[in-house]
Design a protein around this motif. Structure first.
Motif, PDB file in Angstrom:
ATOM      1  N   TYR A   1       0.837  -1.005   0.051  1.00 24.10           N
ATOM      2  CA  TYR A   1      -0.098  -0.082   0.422  1.00 24.10           C
ATOM      3  C   TYR A   1       0.696   1.105  -0.109  1.00 24.10           C
ATOM      4  O   TYR A   1       2.189   1.563   0.567  1.00 24.10           O
TER       5      TYR A   1
ATOM      6  N   THR B   1      -3.401  -3.509  -3.732  1.00 26.76           N
ATOM      7  CA  THR B   1      -3.504  -1.503  -3.329  1.00 26.76           C
ATOM      8  C   THR B   1      -3.544  -0.542  -3.433  1.00 26.76           C
ATOM      9  O   THR B   1      -3.109  -0.009  -2.738  1.00 26.76           O
TER      10      THR B   1
ATOM     11  N   ALA C   1      -8.579   2.402  -0.151  1.00 25.40           N
ATOM     12  CA  ALA C   1      -7.486   1.518  -1.254  1.00 25.40           C
ATOM     13  C   ALA C   1      -8.698   0.872  -1.707  1.00 25.40           C
ATOM     14  O   ALA C   1      -9.377   0.319  -1.050  1.00 25.40           O
TER      15      ALA C   1
ATOM     16  N   THR D   1      -7.283   1.623   4.768  1.00 24.54           N
ATOM     17  CA  THR D   1      -7.429   1.340   3.549  1.00 24.54           C
ATOM     18  C   THR D   1      -8.631   0.756   3.729  1.00 24.54           C
ATOM     19  O   THR D   1      -9.379   0.086   2.648  1.00 24.54           O
TER      20      THR D   1
ATOM     21  N   CYS E   1      -8.948  -3.732   1.453  1.00 26.39           N
ATOM     22  CA  CYS E   1      -8.444  -3.245   2.535  1.00 26.39           C
ATOM     23  C   CYS E   1      -7.236  -4.303   2.782  1.00 26.39           C
ATOM     24  O   CYS E   1      -7.139  -5.384   2.026  1.00 26.39           O
ATOM     25  N   GLN E   2      -6.221  -3.962   3.692  1.00 25.85           N
ATOM     26  CA  GLN E   2      -5.669  -5.157   4.668  1.00 25.85           C
ATOM     27  C   GLN E   2      -6.005  -6.223   5.423  1.00 25.85           C
ATOM     28  O   GLN E   2      -5.418  -7.382   4.842  1.00 25.85           O
TER      29      GLN E   2
END
Length: 377
Positions: A199, A294, A274, A270, A277-278
């Motif tokens: 990211y 990402t 993003a 995120t 997300c993570q």
């Protein structure tokens, strides 16, 4: 697919929310109570590690400070990812420092202390000022000391000696004090096939050692440095899952401060900022699925909610504001939730942060108020 998470806190909760659209079922093992719980409702759905492992296709972790015998049992099941080595590195600063050296990534000069003699050697080797951190435990500013002058030596040693004596396995890691410009972190993922996706860097503001504000930033040169060091550490560990590296930015050169072998507080942005997300990318990685994009889709900051269980209604009414509560009982300083605030471009995000400063209590949200004050100058 059924994923067992060691730990039953907010990170397991957010993994559960991210896994549902992929038909990934999450259960959480409470290391303290030995209960298997639903990560959202906290309802007990079973008991015992053996039962939890039997029901799972994959086992992962939401925090580093897991007793080693539990990690070893999970490792022996053949289901645990990223690896017990990675989790142990995140939970023991001695292992972490050795890993960073082996991966040949820049980090602060250090020395391991078990005795007063070691302390004297650390002063000689590392120099003053220095930062001292307990090797085991200690986070959000806890278990740390700062030696600025030799006159403090006796007092700090007495406090550290008490910490070391608390357990046979404890020690202190002395690090040189790094005069950094700012703190940044990189969250990324490595898949089973070795592919890596990272990211954008986040710039982090801490208050009393606790993260209070994290903002995704664009800095091509720092991003390249951070990705190279991330890849080196991840490959050294043969890592699978999401990994976070925290850095000091020293005049455009990054030094690794800490690693976190899990989804990370500074990556919560995120969820709204993003493409993937993570939490979803961690599950994709450990379940053998392709990693998601990402890519930054809009300017985003994350604000930690510490010790507060209510927010003004105007926060929810603000366009681009998303509140994530963790379902915890209120306690001073406790991470109760976070706010993700987004803008279509940086200027809009900055104006929204200033608007939030007018709504949020200054004592509870100091970093937002500090940002607004600096922005208006």
């Amino acid at each position: 697919m059924h994923v067992l998470v060691l730990g039953a806190g907010q990170l397991a909760r957010m993994m559960s929310l991210a896994g549902a659209p992929l038909n990934i079922e999450i259960s959480a093992y409470d290391v303290g109570s030995e209960n298997i719980v639903h990560p959202l409702t906290q309802a007990v759905i079973g008991r015992g590690l053996a039962n939890a492992i039997e029901q799972a296709d994959v086992i992962t972790a939401e925090f580093e400070h897991i007793p080693h015998h539990i990690l070893d049992i999970c490792e022996n099941s053949g289901k645990f990812l990223p690896s017990t080595q990675a989790i142990k590195a995140g939970g023991d600063r001695r292992i972490e420092k050795a890993l960073l050296d082996q991966a040949d990534v820049r980090n602060a000069k250090y020395y391991v202390i078990k005795s007063r003699e070691d302390f004297e050697q650390a002063i000689e080797h590392v120099g003053i000022p220095m930062v001292l951190k307990s090797a085991l435990g200690g986070y959000d500013g806890k278990g740390q000391w700062r030696l600025k002058d030799l006159s403090q030596t006796d007092q700090i040693w007495n406090e550290m000696a008490e910490c070391i004596a608390a357990t046979d396995t404890q020690a202190i890691v002395a690090e040189e004090f790094v005069p950094f410009k700012r703190e940044v972190s990189l969250v990324g993922a490595r898949a089973k096939d070795g592919s890596v996706a990272v990211y954008p860097l986040a710039e982090n503001i801490h208050t009393d050692g606790v993260l209070t504000l994290s903002t995704a930033i664009a800095d091509t040169e720092l991003q390249e440095q951070a990705k190279a060091m991330f890849t080196s550490v991840a490959e050294r560990l043969e890592y699978v899952g999401v990994l976070a590296l925290e850095f000091f930015d020293v005049d455009g050169t990054l030094l690794v401060n800490e690693i976190a072998p899990r989804v990370h507080n500074s990556g919560h942005w995120t969820q709204q900022g993003a493409e993937t997300c993570q939490f979803e990318n961690h599950l994709r990685a450990v379940c053998g699925l392709p990693l998601g994009s990402t890519k930054l889709i809009r300017s985003t900051s994350m604000i930690n909610i510490l010790g507060e269980d209510t927010l003004p209604a105007e926060v929810l009414a603000m366009d681009g504001c998303h509140v994530h509560w963790y379902g915890k009982e209120k306690r001073a300083g406790r991470k109760m939730g976070h706010i993700n605030v987004c803008g279509d471009y940086n200027g809009e995000l900055q104006r929204k942060l200033c608007a939030l400063a007018n709504l949020l209590d200054k004592q509870a949200f100091p970093a937002v108020h500090e940002f607004a004050e600096n922005f208006s100058e």
